[in-house]
Design an enzyme around this catalytic site. Structure first.
Site, PDB file in Angstrom:
ATOM      1  N   ARG A 143       7.574  12.219   7.056  1.00 44.81           N
ATOM      2  CA  ARG A 143       7.910  11.121   7.961  1.00 44.81           C
ATOM      3  C   ARG A 143       9.226  11.406   8.668  1.00 44.81           C
ATOM      4  NH1 ARG A 143       5.534   6.801   4.501  1.00 44.81           N
ATOM      5  NH2 ARG A 143       4.511   7.911   2.806  1.00 44.81           N
ATOM      6  N   ASP A 167      10.177   5.243   8.200  1.00 49.77           N
ATOM      7  CA  ASP A 167       9.518   5.795   7.017  1.00 49.77           C
ATOM      8  C   ASP A 167       8.003   5.689   7.115  1.00 49.77           C
ATOM      9  OD1 ASP A 167      10.571   2.973   6.574  1.00 49.77           O
ATOM     10  OD2 ASP A 167       9.048   3.053   5.008  1.00 49.77           O
TER      11      ASP A 167
END
Length: 481
Positions: free
Chosen positions: A181, A246
């Site tokens: 991510r 995230d």
């Protein structure tokens, strides 16, 4: 355990500070809800063995196949704009990686498999609702042609999970090209760990953008992938709901289906997520948030660029600022296709936006309006169809410029290919979850089966096409934790 999986674990070969090694927590009485046989075959796995006791033991976390290297990945993230320097997999474990039949590297991850060092105050578990939601929506997204994580299996645990009330527990087995991510890069950038940043960049480049010669080209590829992805979301009326860094996959896959939703009645500022109180991640805001997330990735990559700081900032800024034009091009391509247009003309944006404006003012159903263009029933989606009729005259004239018409077989074929008949409607997902909590998985299986062919008219499934009745409307969706 004799179940054979040819793991090839590259992430586990990275330094120990990238993750925490641990095994999943066993569950008392696992039960298989659904196995994705087609995906298993695609991964080169033995679907028959996975459907048996050994597969169930793996999917529930009760046993590990030889070669598995379970770990919880470390990452940070901006959550609704506020930075959290340590997040990480709080209820997920990467079992390992396989090379699929197409030569692509794929992660196999358990979600809901118990506590990890990143769980904070959480129990690391999942209840059946978010597991079924992610299974349904991620597999529907794949069938719709959108880059996404996949669902390999869903199992019940025979245990209870406590949220607002007592709920049946479950574990999802998720497959992805990686679970890297923007927040993974942020985790090391905020710590000033340049060695880890270099290793992560090299690993992510090799997995996602091997053609990238340097960090700036890697960023350029990530920007282009996100522009294409968000344009696809917008063309389907999809709202991610929690576009934190995230949850932003560097390779351009849709990641984490928490409070996501597909719009029924169209409005550009539609919000479903119960935790998005200020509309940060509203439908129309998604392109802007993608730019914001990419700017955070750019900041992380700056120390790796082989140039002076001022030059690096300027070069990275230029790359990130290219997103709007890339997105608009992809958006126009998607919406031209939704109108059955084969070519590009100057007035196309105005034509598209005029239809969307009528839809917003009348609360017309997004999916039904566009799919209706293929069968001559689009006007049925409008409370005041005269406005649509006026727009349709301009649409007909635009098609005629290409030698087409709404009735032409070529146009109808194009419209059907760009506009799904079926989407994972919120009220149908909630109904399937409600039935599953009571022990009936029939609606869930039916939904999965129909959504595997979203562009086809399927006799007997007309009820799954229909927008919700007023009493069926779902106005809020919730994070799985």
């Amino acid at each position: 355990m004799s179940l054979k999986i040819a793991f090839d674990n590259s992430y586990a070969a990275l330094p120990a500070r990238f993750y925490a090694r641990l095994s999943p927590e066993p569950v008392p009485a696992p039960g298989l809800v659904r196995l994705n046989h087609a995906l298993a075959e695609e991964l080169g796995l033995d679907a028959q063995a996975l459907a048996g006791p050994e597969g169930l033991a793996m999917f529930s976390g009760n046993a590990l196949p030889e070669g598995a290297a379970p770990l919880a990945q470390a990452y940070a993230g901006h959550q609704f704009g506020g930075f959290v320097p340590q997040l990480g997999d709080g209820r997920a474990l990467l079992l390992g990686e396989v090379i699929d039949r197409g030569g692509r590297r794929r992660d196999i991850q358990l979600k809901g498999s118990g506590r990890t060092p990143f769980s904070r105050s959480g129990d690391g578990r999942a209840w059946i609702g978010p597991v079924l939601r992610e299974y349904v929506v991620s597999e529907a997204m794949h069938a719709l042609g959108v880059p996404t994580t996949r669902a390999l299996a869903a199992v019940t645990t025979g245990d209870w999970v406590y949220r607002e009330t007592r709920l049946p527990g479950a574990v999802l087995t998720r497959v992805a090209s990686s679970h890297i991510r923007v927040g993974t890069f942020q985790y090391f950038a905020v710590r000033g760990d340049l060695d880890a940043l270099r290793r992560l960049y090299a690993h992510a480049r090799d997995r996602h953008f091997p053609q990238a010669d340097d960090p700036l080209e890697f960023l350029r590829a990530a920007v282009a992938a996100q522009a294409r992805l968000v344009a696809q979301w917008m063309a389907l009326g999809f709202i991610h709901g929690v576009m934190n860094t995230d949850n932003c996959h560097v390779g351009g896959e849709t990641l984490d289906y928490g409070p996501c939703a597909f719009m029924d009645a169209y409005h550009p500022h539609r919000v479903f997520s119960s935790i998005d109180r200020h509309g940060r991640y509203a439908y129309s805001s998604q392109p802007e948030i993608a730019v914001w997330n990419l700017a955070q990735l750019a900041s992380c990559l700056l120390p790796l660029m082989d140039m002076g700081e001022e030059e690096a900032v300027g070069a990275a800024t230029e790359v990130v600022h290219a997103f709007p034009a890339l997105f608009q091009e992809a958006w126009l391509d998607r919406f031209r296709a939704k109108l059955g247009l084969a070519g590009a003309q100057e007035g196309d944006r105005a034509l598209i936006e005029a239809l969307l404006d009528i839809m917003a003012r009348q609360g017309a159903d997004f999916t039904r309006s566009f799919r209706g263009l293929a069968d001559g029933r689009a006007r049925d989606a409008f409370a005041g169809p005269e406005a649509f009729d006026n727009w349709a005259e301009d649409w007909r004239a635009r098609l005629a410029q290409e030698g087409g018409s709404p009735e032409a077989p070529r146009t109808i074929t194009a419209l059907r290919a760009a506009n799904p008949a079926f989407i994972p409607r919120n009220h149908r997902i909630e109904a399937a979850i409600g039935a599953a909590v009571s022990g009936d998985f029939t609606p869930f299986h039916r939904l999965c089966d129909v959504l595997a062919r979203p562009y086809e008219d399927q006799p007997g499934a007309e009820d799954l096409k229909a927008p919700p009745a007023p009493e069926e409307q779902v106005t809020q969706t919730f994070c799985g934790t």
